[in-house]
Motif scaffolding. Structure first.
Motif, short mmCIF file in Angstrom:
data_model
loop_
_atom_site.label_atom_id
_atom_site.label_comp_id
_atom_site.label_asym_id
_atom_site.label_seq_id
_atom_site.Cartn_x
_atom_site.Cartn_y
_atom_site.Cartn_z
N GLY A 102 -0.85 -4.56 0.67
CA GLY A 102 0.05 -3.48 0.34
C GLY A 102 -0.67 -2.16 0.25
N ALA A 103 -0.07 -1.22 -0.48
CA ALA A 103 -0.66 0.11 -0.65
C ALA A 103 -2.03 0.01 -1.31
CB ALA A 103 0.28 0.99 -1.47
N ASN A 104 -2.94 0.92 -0.91
CA ASN A 104 -4.29 0.97 -1.47
C ASN A 104 -5.06 -0.33 -1.27
OD1 ASN A 104 -3.88 3.66 -2.47
ND2 ASN A 104 -2.72 2.77 -4.18
N ASN A 105 -4.69 -1.07 -0.23
CA ASN A 105 -5.39 -2.29 0.14
C ASN A 105 -5.27 -3.39 -0.91
OD1 ASN A 105 -6.74 -3.42 2.36
ND2 ASN A 105 -8.71 -3.30 1.33
N THR A 106 -4.22 -3.34 -1.70
CA THR A 106 -3.99 -4.38 -2.69
C THR A 106 -3.46 -5.65 -2.00
OG1 THR A 106 -1.75 -3.55 -3.07
CG2 THR A 106 -3.50 -2.75 -4.54
N VAL A 107 -3.81 -6.79 -2.56
CA VAL A 107 -3.41 -8.07 -2.00
C VAL A 107 -2.33 -8.69 -2.87
CG1 VAL A 107 -4.16 -10.41 -1.43
CG2 VAL A 107 -5.65 -8.47 -0.94
N SER A 108 -1.27 -9.14 -2.24
CA SER A 108 -0.21 -9.88 -2.93
C SER A 108 -0.24 -11.31 -2.44
CB SER A 108 1.16 -9.26 -2.63
OG SER A 108 1.22 -7.93 -3.09
N PHE A 109 -0.29 -12.24 -3.38
CA PHE A 109 -0.25 -13.65 -3.03
C PHE A 109 1.21 -14.11 -3.06
CE2 PHE A 109 -4.58 -12.98 -4.37
CZ PHE A 109 -5.29 -13.70 -3.42
N ASN A 110 1.64 -14.67 -1.95
CA ASN A 110 3.05 -14.99 -1.77
C ASN A 110 3.34 -16.44 -2.14
OD1 ASN A 110 3.42 -12.39 -0.59
ND2 ASN A 110 2.60 -13.19 1.33
N LYS A 111 4.43 -16.63 -2.83
CA LYS A 111 4.93 -17.97 -3.13
C LYS A 111 6.17 -18.19 -2.27
CE LYS A 111 3.13 -18.10 -7.85
NZ LYS A 111 3.46 -18.27 -9.31
#
Length: 276
Positions: free
Chosen positions: A111-120
């Protein structure tokens, strides 16, 4: 690209195949008459995986163009897509089972600012869009593998709660007679496996008939240029979403008049293909 057979070798093989078709009364005009039994893919797919080869990944990947059309044509609808492609691959090159293993494909996103979201994810994909190598469904030695793996992969996709979709590829620019043969092969595979078919090859043929001066290919006469990929994307969008792409603002950077022509061809092709 390993799936490209030189024209000097391919044309004699194709001529031989057509000769056998005529011998048994299956001339090209008759081949095009098989109608798809599956004419509706059901609910709008919220996720898709494209399984194929360079015909998919040229021009920043088909799934990205389809995604742009979805954002324009289905405001607020969230759609996630991935592409699993191998240069020169046929269906039997792909380990489709592995694409559905948990905590792998689609398990995280940036996402924004290279953040990582772990998806369920309850389900990895709603649809799996699959194509064989560009001539495999017609090749005397390879077409049995096309039908074998169309069934095998369709069964695997369904086992994981997704719907199989076959992508009908287009003829080589210098072998236009491939169009009817590919249309027949993919439609038959769709009918045999109760699967939806995206008639991209027929859209190419229609565009060439209506505007022959518009080139859809790169220099090798096989792979799509941006106009070809855009036409394939419009046809995919129209098939999956049962919606017209005509007048959508996303044009892949093409001249608006050219984009309008390709949008219209895609919509006309889909309406004609699925007409009872």
């Amino acid at each position: 690209m390993y799936h490209l057979l030189p024209t000097t070798l391919f044309k004699p093989l194709l001529s031989a195949a057509l000769g056998l078709a005529v011998l048994f009364g299956a001339v090209t005009g008759a081949l095009a008459q098989t109608k798809p039994r599956v004419t509706d893919g059901g609910d709008k797919p919220a996720s898709a995986i494209y399984i194929g080869n360079s015909f998919f990944y040229y021009n920043n990947s088909l799934h990205n163009h389809v995604g742009q059309l979805i954002r324009e044509g289905q405001p607020g609808f969230r759609h996630r897509a991935s592409s699993a492609t191998i240069s020169g691959s046929g269906m039997n090159w792909h380990d489709v089972e592995s694409y559905f293993r948990p905590n792998a494909v689609g398990s995280y996103s940036f996402g924004a600012n290279n953040t990582v979201s772990f998806n369920k994810l309850d389900r990895l994909f709603d649809v799996a869009i699959m194509m064989d190598c560009s001539q495999c469904p017609l090749h005397p030695q390879l077409k049995p593998l096309f039908h074998e793996y169309a069934k095998k992969h369709a069964d695997t996709v369904r086992k994981h709660g997704a719907k199989p979709v076959f992508f009908m590829s287009w003829a080589y620019k210098d072998v236009p007679s491939m169009t009817a043969e590919l249309a027949e092969a993919y439609t038959q595979a769709g009918n045999d496996n109760n699967a939806l078919v995206i008639p991209a090859g027929l859209a190419f043929d229609k565009s060439i008939a209506k505007m022959p001066e518009l080139n859809l290919y790169v220099a090798d006469l096989r792979h799509p240029n941006v106009a070809g990929s855009y036409l394939a994307a419009c046809t995919t969008y129209a098939t999956l979403f049962k919606a017209s792409p005509v007048d959508l603002k996303y044009t892949a950077g093409l001249d608006p008049a050219i984009a309008k022509h390709l949008q219209t061809v895609a919509w006309e092709t889909v309406q004609e293909y699925f007409k009872p």
